[in-house]
Design an enzyme around this catalytic site. Structure first.
Site, PDB file in Angstrom:
ATOM      1  N   ASP A 240      16.037   0.098 -12.182  1.00 35.28           N
ATOM      2  CA  ASP A 240      15.186   1.094 -11.530  1.00 35.28           C
ATOM      3  C   ASP A 240      16.082   2.190 -10.952  1.00 35.28           C
ATOM      4  OD1 ASP A 240      12.463   1.770 -10.728  1.00 35.28           O
ATOM      5  OD2 ASP A 240      13.237   1.546  -8.685  1.00 35.28           O
ATOM      6  N   LEU A 241      15.645   3.469 -11.100  1.00 31.70           N
ATOM      7  CA  LEU A 241      16.417   4.593 -10.541  1.00 31.70           C
ATOM      8  C   LEU A 241      16.128   4.705  -9.047  1.00 31.70           C
ATOM      9  CD1 LEU A 241      16.680   5.212 -13.602  1.00 31.70           C
ATOM     10  CD2 LEU A 241      16.589   7.643 -12.985  1.00 31.70           C
TER      11      LEU A 241
ATOM     12  N   ASP B  18      10.346   5.309 -13.996  1.00 36.64           N
ATOM     13  CA  ASP B  18      11.796   5.205 -13.892  1.00 36.64           C
ATOM     14  C   ASP B  18      12.235   3.748 -14.021  1.00 36.64           C
ATOM     15  OD1 ASP B  18      10.624   4.446 -11.494  1.00 36.64           O
ATOM     16  OD2 ASP B  18      12.348   5.075 -10.303  1.00 36.64           O
TER      17      ASP B  18
END
Length: 489
Positions: free
Chosen positions: A365-366, A408
């Site tokens: 995950d960003l 994301d």
């Protein structure tokens, strides 16, 4: 997308080639069958025509024979009276008798040899030596002591068609034979089977020859000179005898003058058996090379057409692949990053999980990505997503499965459960993405990082549980300060 295009091209090409090949082969087989069937039809038609013609001739001559046979019987009785008065045939003037009766006269002794005749070419002809079967028939007629006559028959020395009759003398020492030439009769001209043979030879190219033999193997309809008779070729004698005795059609394959021929020997017997001549054998020679040449030409044509079809199929396969590959690619890939989408990931991971007993799941995950979208806009956010997707492609080998499954959120399914390898990939991802974000933040003044949750599969563990453990590990990375990875214990 290139991989999909190549794969699709190969699939279309193989399918199209197989389909085209099957259609072409089926068409060629049909064409070949048509040619062979046409040949068989011509053969049977020719056979039926000549057999029918022979049968017609015999039936017509049966009607004609009634009057002629009576006339020959009357003359034979007159000659018997003459024999009683003049038993010395040497004193008879056979030329005068021929002119008087308009028939040739033959005198055969007890050995079935012609000793006197108005037809000088036959004097000295020994039937016992040349025609043993016919000689036995003459012996039988001599013993029966009655007048007999044959149908259409062959003059052995000339090949002319004549009608013969036989009357034994009362002392059974001699046979008085009469012969009437039929070829100058109107009925022969109307029903001459030699004309039928000639028309068949001209009509059908595959027919090389048609010969008709009597029971003794003498060729009918061919004029000869001297004492040599036209007999069937020695190499066909065995099959000739077999056909004559069994009454069944036989075939012989031979090579003549560089050509391959098929000889069909067909038995024929008149409805009414009279004498030695009404049982015959018809030999028809067919040229196999003509049909083989036609089939060879069709085969060459088939290959030429097949080459054209193959070229067209290959070109069409490439065109279709280019047109269809892009929609197919988009159906299974994320349009922004080029990675697999969730549907493709689910489909592929089921195959891999089933195939590989050991595997690991990375959930990525960003960090703070929502802030970037809010402050810089979605255009910039999309650029960062592309940068990270490119980073995944650089670090994760093609053997593993990487996908974008959310805004994301990314998943990587590794075909290994070795912690060392897993951690190595995680560290490289974090390091390389940070390096790229350093370059990006220099321009934009903002940056993001990634958090990773890792879970290695347990024996017989459902994928849903593996997914949950990876999600928990990701949550742990977030809680511990982000920009790091955590491994589910």
């Amino acid at each position: 997308m290139n991989y999909i295009r190549v794969k699709l091209t190969v699939v279309l090409l193989v399918f199209s080639l197989l389909l085209s090949l099957v259609i072409a082969v089926v068409d060629y087989d049909k064409l070949r069958e048509t040619v062979l069937q046409s040949q068989a039809t011509e053969i049977h038609f020719a056979e039926d025509k000549i057999i029918h013609n022979l049968s017609t001739i015999d039936k017509v001559y049966n009607l004609f024979d009634v009057e002629m046979a009576e006339k020959m019987k009357t003359i034979s009785m007159e000659l018997l009276v003459k024999y009683e008065r003049e038993p010395d045939f040497g004193s008879w003037d056979f030329d005068v008798l021929k002119e008087e009766y308009d028939m040739d006269i033959f005198i055969l002794d007890e050995t079935n040899t012609v000793i006197y005749s108005s037809f000088e070419e036959d004097i000295g002809l020994d039937f016992k030596a040349c025609c043993s079967g016919f000689s036995k028939l003459l012996d039988q007629r001599r013993k029966e002591g009655e007048f007999t006559h044959d149908g259409l028959d062959l003059q052995s020395k000339t090949g002319e068609f004549k009608k013969f009759s036989y009357m034994p003398t009362p002392d059974q020492h001699y046979l008085i034979e009469l012969a009437v030439l039929l070829e100058d009769k109107e009925i022969y001209k109307q029903f001459n089977f030699m004309d039928t043979i000639e028309s068949l030879l001209q009509e059908y190219d595959i027919i090389e020859a048609i010969d008709v033999y009597n029971s003794g193997g003498n060729l009918l309809g061919v004029k000869t000179k001297g004492f040599k008779m036209n007999m069937i070729n020695e190499r066909f004698l065995d099959v000739f005898e077999q056909v004559r005795k069994k009454g069944e059609t036989e075939e012989v394959f031979v090579s003549e003058n560089g050509e391959k021929l098929t000889y069909r020997f067909i038995p024929y017997q008149a409805d009414e058996m009279r004498g030695y001549s009404t049982k015959r054998v018809v030999a028809i020679a067919y040229n196999n090379d003509i049909v083989a040449g036609m089939l060879s030409e069709y085969k060459n044509q088939f290959f030429r057409q097949l080459i054209v079809i193959l070229i067209g199929v290959i070109a069409l396969s490439f065109i279709i692949a280019r047109i269809v590959s892009k929609p197919i690619h988009l159906a299974f890939h994320d349009s922004l990053t080029g990675l697999s989408n969730r549907a493709a990931f689910e489909d592929e991971r089921q195959k891999r999980v089933h195939r590989n007993k050991k595997h690991a799941l990375m959930m990525i995950d960003l960090d703070d990505f929502k802030s970037i979208n809010d402050q810089l806009g979605h255009v910039e956010g999309d650029k960062i997503l592309k940068v990270f997707a490119s980073t995944i492609k650089d670090i994760i080998s093609p053997g593993h499965l990487a996908a974008r499954v959310g805004g994301d959120e990314f998943l990587v399914l590794l075909d290994t459960d070795e912690t060392e390898n897993i951690e190595k990939n995680a560290k490289l991802l974090i390091k390389k993405f940070n390096n790229r974000m350093d370059e990006y933040s220099f321009d934009k003044g903002m940056r993001t990082s990634i958090s990773i949750g890792i879970a290695s599969s347990l024996e017989k563990e459902p994928f849903d549980e593996l997914y949950t453990r990876a999600d928990q590990a990701l949550y742990k990375s977030k809680m511990n300060g982000k920009n790091q990875y955590s491994i589910s214990e």
